[in-house]
Design an enzyme around this catalytic site. Structure first.
Site, PDB file in Angstrom:
ATOM      1  N   VAL A  14      54.775  50.818  33.310  1.00  0.00           N
ATOM      2  CA  VAL A  14      55.608  50.992  32.119  1.00  0.00           C
ATOM      3  C   VAL A  14      56.445  52.271  32.228  1.00  0.00           C
ATOM      4  CG1 VAL A  14      55.590  51.391  29.619  1.00  0.00           C
ATOM      5  CG2 VAL A  14      54.065  49.681  30.620  1.00  0.00           C
ATOM      6  N   ASP A  33      53.812  63.134  36.025  1.00  0.00           N
ATOM      7  CA  ASP A  33      52.505  62.494  36.185  1.00  0.00           C
ATOM      8  C   ASP A  33      51.519  63.586  36.599  1.00  0.00           C
ATOM      9  OD1 ASP A  33      51.737  59.258  36.661  1.00  0.00           O
ATOM     10  OD2 ASP A  33      50.306  60.707  37.457  1.00  0.00           O
ATOM     11  N   THR A 127      50.645  51.184  24.274  1.00  0.00           N
ATOM     12  CA  THR A 127      50.142  50.404  23.142  1.00  0.00           C
ATOM     13  C   THR A 127      49.042  51.208  22.472  1.00  0.00           C
ATOM     14  OG1 THR A 127      50.608  48.441  24.396  1.00  0.00           O
ATOM     15  CG2 THR A 127      49.187  48.174  22.485  1.00  0.00           C
ATOM     16  N   LEU A 154      57.278  44.690  28.206  1.00  0.00           N
ATOM     17  CA  LEU A 154      57.511  44.340  29.614  1.00  0.00           C
ATOM     18  C   LEU A 154      56.372  43.499  30.161  1.00  0.00           C
ATOM     19  CD1 LEU A 154      58.462  47.927  30.856  1.00  0.00           C
ATOM     20  CD2 LEU A 154      59.941  46.191  29.816  1.00  0.00           C
ATOM     21  N   LYS A 205      53.660  45.325  18.237  1.00  0.00           N
ATOM     22  CA  LYS A 205      53.143  45.147  19.592  1.00  0.00           C
ATOM     23  C   LYS A 205      51.863  44.323  19.598  1.00  0.00           C
ATOM     24  CE  LYS A 205      52.579  45.419  23.810  1.00  0.00           C
ATOM     25  NZ  LYS A 205      53.008  46.103  24.976  1.00  0.00           N
ATOM     26  N   ASN A 209      51.487  40.468  21.109  1.00  0.00           N
ATOM     27  CA  ASN A 209      50.575  40.131  22.209  1.00  0.00           C
ATOM     28  C   ASN A 209      49.451  39.202  21.758  1.00  0.00           C
ATOM     29  OD1 ASN A 209      51.919  41.364  24.232  1.00  0.00           O
ATOM     30  ND2 ASN A 209      50.445  42.996  24.602  1.00  0.00           N
ATOM     31  N   PHE A 250      55.675  30.268  27.649  1.00  0.00           N
ATOM     32  CA  PHE A 250      54.306  30.711  27.399  1.00  0.00           C
ATOM     33  C   PHE A 250      53.423  29.566  26.919  1.00  0.00           C
ATOM     34  CE2 PHE A 250      51.616  34.465  27.003  1.00  0.00           C
ATOM     35  CZ  PHE A 250      52.229  35.246  27.963  1.00  0.00           C
ATOM     36  N   CYS A 261      46.911  43.700  29.552  1.00  0.00           N
ATOM     37  CA  CYS A 261      47.379  43.832  28.162  1.00  0.00           C
ATOM     38  C   CYS A 261      46.735  42.851  27.193  1.00  0.00           C
ATOM     39  CB  CYS A 261      48.890  43.654  28.128  1.00  0.00           C
ATOM     40  SG  CYS A 261      49.731  44.780  29.241  1.00  0.00           S
ATOM     41  N   LYS A 264      42.963  43.341  26.420  1.00  0.00           N
ATOM     42  CA  LYS A 264      42.740  44.637  25.774  1.00  0.00           C
ATOM     43  C   LYS A 264      43.272  44.622  24.342  1.00  0.00           C
ATOM     44  CE  LYS A 264      45.606  48.050  27.189  1.00  0.00           C
ATOM     45  NZ  LYS A 264      46.389  48.797  26.220  1.00  0.00           N
TER      46      LYS A 264
HETATM   47  C1  UGA Z   1      52.043  40.800  28.490  1.00  0.00           C
HETATM   48  C2  UGA Z   1      53.165  40.328  27.553  1.00  0.00           C
HETATM   49  O1  UGA Z   1      53.675  39.073  27.998  1.00  0.00           O
HETATM   50  C3  UGA Z   1      54.318  41.356  27.550  1.00  0.00           C
HETATM   51  O2  UGA Z   1      55.293  40.943  26.602  1.00  0.00           O
HETATM   52  C4  UGA Z   1      53.744  42.703  27.127  1.00  0.00           C
HETATM   53  O3  UGA Z   1      54.743  43.722  27.136  1.00  0.00           O
HETATM   54  C5  UGA Z   1      52.664  43.114  28.113  1.00  0.00           C
HETATM   55  O4  UGA Z   1      51.626  42.107  28.086  1.00  0.00           O
HETATM   56  C6  UGA Z   1      52.123  44.445  27.684  1.00  0.00           C
HETATM   57  O5  UGA Z   1      51.498  44.527  26.606  1.00  0.00           O
HETATM   58  O6  UGA Z   1      52.391  45.456  28.340  1.00  0.00           O
HETATM   59  P1  UGA Z   1      51.624  40.790  31.146  1.00  0.00           P
HETATM   60  O7  UGA Z   1      50.284  41.372  30.859  1.00  0.00           O
HETATM   61  O8  UGA Z   1      52.441  41.360  32.242  1.00  0.00           O
HETATM   62  O9  UGA Z   1      52.556  40.829  29.820  1.00  0.00           O
HETATM   63  O10 UGA Z   1      51.356  39.278  31.520  1.00  0.00           O
HETATM   64  P2  UGA Z   1      51.874  37.858  30.991  1.00  0.00           P
HETATM   65  O11 UGA Z   1      53.023  37.403  31.781  1.00  0.00           O
HETATM   66  O12 UGA Z   1      52.001  37.885  29.510  1.00  0.00           O
HETATM   67  O13 UGA Z   1      50.605  36.971  31.378  1.00  0.00           O
HETATM   68  C7  UGA Z   1      49.334  37.206  30.766  1.00  0.00           C
HETATM   69  C8  UGA Z   1      48.347  36.151  31.193  1.00  0.00           C
HETATM   70  O14 UGA Z   1      48.673  34.894  30.609  1.00  0.00           O
HETATM   71  C9  UGA Z   1      48.268  35.922  32.700  1.00  0.00           C
HETATM   72  O15 UGA Z   1      46.915  35.751  33.066  1.00  0.00           O
HETATM   73  C10 UGA Z   1      49.074  34.644  32.886  1.00  0.00           C
HETATM   74  O16 UGA Z   1      48.715  33.925  34.027  1.00  0.00           O
HETATM   75  C11 UGA Z   1      48.727  33.899  31.622  1.00  0.00           C
HETATM   76  N1  UGA Z   1      49.743  32.886  31.243  1.00  0.00           N
HETATM   77  C12 UGA Z   1      50.994  33.279  30.884  1.00  0.00           C
HETATM   78  C13 UGA Z   1      49.393  31.547  31.215  1.00  0.00           C
HETATM   79  O17 UGA Z   1      48.232  31.171  31.527  1.00  0.00           O
HETATM   80  N2  UGA Z   1      50.333  30.629  30.830  1.00  0.00           N
HETATM   81  C14 UGA Z   1      51.583  30.992  30.467  1.00  0.00           C
HETATM   82  O18 UGA Z   1      52.390  30.086  30.096  1.00  0.00           O
HETATM   83  C15 UGA Z   1      51.935  32.339  30.500  1.00  0.00           C
END
Ligand code: UGA
Length: 437
Positions: A14, A33, A127, A154, A205, A209, A250, A261, A264
């Protein structure tokens, strides 16, 4: 556009993305950092995080003079020659009871409180629980510094493109002018800016999520029901997704959601609700449904192994929590692996982005080594390259014929043509003709 100096504290995905992207749109940014080795590597243009475009932005920013790296937050602040916008991008891991651990935030605030130039703005980007901006303002004890919450949205693996093409920018503060000033840093990105109070920005946020996590638990539960009723979740998703109120994104079923994310944040919000004496059974159910999804995958594999996993050889394709990253934090693939190993399965795994040692499984550097001798193969991460494996070779190498595809990624007919049986999520298995599996 405001020309205010920007300091970003914390160079995780981030912080580094924020710093490099703000530099790329013309701001003068210093990233700080506490890890000297990391700062040395960044100064040398080495980016350890797997994020498309990030290394290029770091080297471009360094070359243009818009981006530099400093060891420690305090040294970064004392060298600023006027008011700064200081972004806190330090980790807020989950504490023992599910609550966010704010020690890193507190430590940075303590370090800079007396040296921040008057008129500066402190921006919380990590967060943090609702109420943290107010707490940070109390800790700072400075009337001449505003605190603004500016949550990030992100996704790992697409952080740079998400930052540069945001759906929205959310800024919240009890000092509206300060919130607008932080919103102004994003002017070049032409995104809608939502200006609100600090507590509401912090809530956005968690609300976002937890909604995403609930959406995924919902689709995984529908997939499970499709399996029972003989429906095909892929057709169901397609049919649902055309409704703009639902949307197509999604909505992919899988082995459960994970990463640094969603798990948590769902647990933190559940904890906050409980502490507030507020019943939130919908959120509790989303979390429980996710754990049940790991167990559901294991049950499928167990069934294919004849009812017991002890001594079964299982090949795992993918250990990262999603494709495009090497992040293993709260990876559903590892949760499934843990459960399989607990029942005595022998696991060999391959992931194109992960190497080294992992407990309870042997990690190999070639997908064909992972499937060699396996009774059952399980696809756990949606790396596109898994869809184009040489299925004839896979069939030859495996001891059994069954592949569990928890991401509905594999070309079912190609597998069947090679005598392999594919067991997707939420749809009927496709097995070779004249073979009962
Ligand atoms: C997530 C949110 O999508 C971001 O918007 C947010 O900023 C971020 O957390 C954060 O709080 O910093 P991220 O953790 O990078 O992003 O991952 P995602 O792409 O959201 O995927 C999360 C989980 O859901 C993964 O295990 C992924 O495989 C799963 N997933 C996602 C599915 O099983 N199906 C989907 O259609 C999408």
């Amino acid at each position: 556009m405001s020309t205010r100096r920007v300091i970003v504290v914390g160079t995780g995905y981030v912080g580094l993305t924020t710093g490099a992207c703000l530099a790329s749109v013309g701001h003068r940014v210093t990233c700080a950092d506490i890890d000297p080795a990391k700062i040395a590597r960044l100064r040398a243009g080495q980016v350890d995080i797997l994020e498309t475009g990030l290394a290029e932005l770091v080297s471009g920013g360094t070359a243009s003079g818009n981006l530099d790296f400093v060891l420690g937050a305090r040294p970064a602040v004392v060298t600023a020659d006027g008011p700064v916008a200081l972004f806190l991008c330090v980790p807020t891991p989950m504490g023992a009871g599910g609550e966010a651990d704010l020690r890193a935030v507190e430590s940075v605030v303590g370090e800079i409180a007396d040296v921040l130039p008057a008129g500066s703005v402190l921006v919380t980007k990590s967060t943090v629980p609702v109420g943290t901006a107010a707490r940070v303002a109390d800790m700072l004890g400075r009337d001449d510094i505003a605190v603004v919450s500016n949550p990030e949205f992100l996704r790992e693996g697409s952080a740079v493109s998400d930052f540069l093409n945001p759906d929205r920018v959310v800024v919240g503060s009890d000092d509206r002018a300060a919130a607008e000033l932080v919103g102004g840093l994003y002017d070049a990105l032409n995104a809608p800016v939502v200006v609100t109070d600090a507590a509401s920005a912090e809530m956005v946020k968690y609300a976002a999520n937890c909604y995403l996590a609930t959406k995924l638990s919902y689709v995984n539960a529908i997939a499970g029901l499709c399996e029972r009723l003989g429906a095909d979740v892929e057709a169901v998703i397609e049919g649902m997704g055309h409704d703009p109120r639902i949307g197509r994104s999604f909505l992919r079923p899988g082995p459960g959601w994970g990463g640094s994310c969603l798990p948590k944040d769902t647990r933190a919000l559940a904890q906050v609700a409980e502490a507030a004496g507020y019943a939130f059974p919908l959120l509790d159910a989303a979390i429980d449904t996710n754990l049940a999804q790991h167990a559901h995958v294991v049950a499928k594999v167990r069934r294919l192994c004849g009812g017991a996993l002890a001594g079964a050889r299982i090949g795992l394709l993918g250990v990262a929590f999603k494709a495009g990253t090497n992040d293993l934090r709260d990876s559903p693939a590892l949760a499934v692996a843990e459960l399989l190993a607990a029942e005595g399965a022998e696991l060999t795994a391959y992931d194109p982005a992960v190497n080294g040692e992992l407990s309870r499984l042997s990690l190999v550097d070639d997908p064909y080594l992972a499937v060699k001798g396996a009774d059952v193969v399980v696809v756990l991460t949606e790396w596109p390259e898994f869809a184009t494996l040489d299925w004839s070779l896979v069939a030859e190498l495996m001891a059994g014929q069954s592949i569990v595809d928890t991401r509905n990624l594999l070309p079912l007919n190609d597998l069947r043509a090679e005598g392999l049986a594919c067991h997707p999520i939420g749809r009927a298995p496709v097995v070779p003709a004249a073979r009962s599996l």
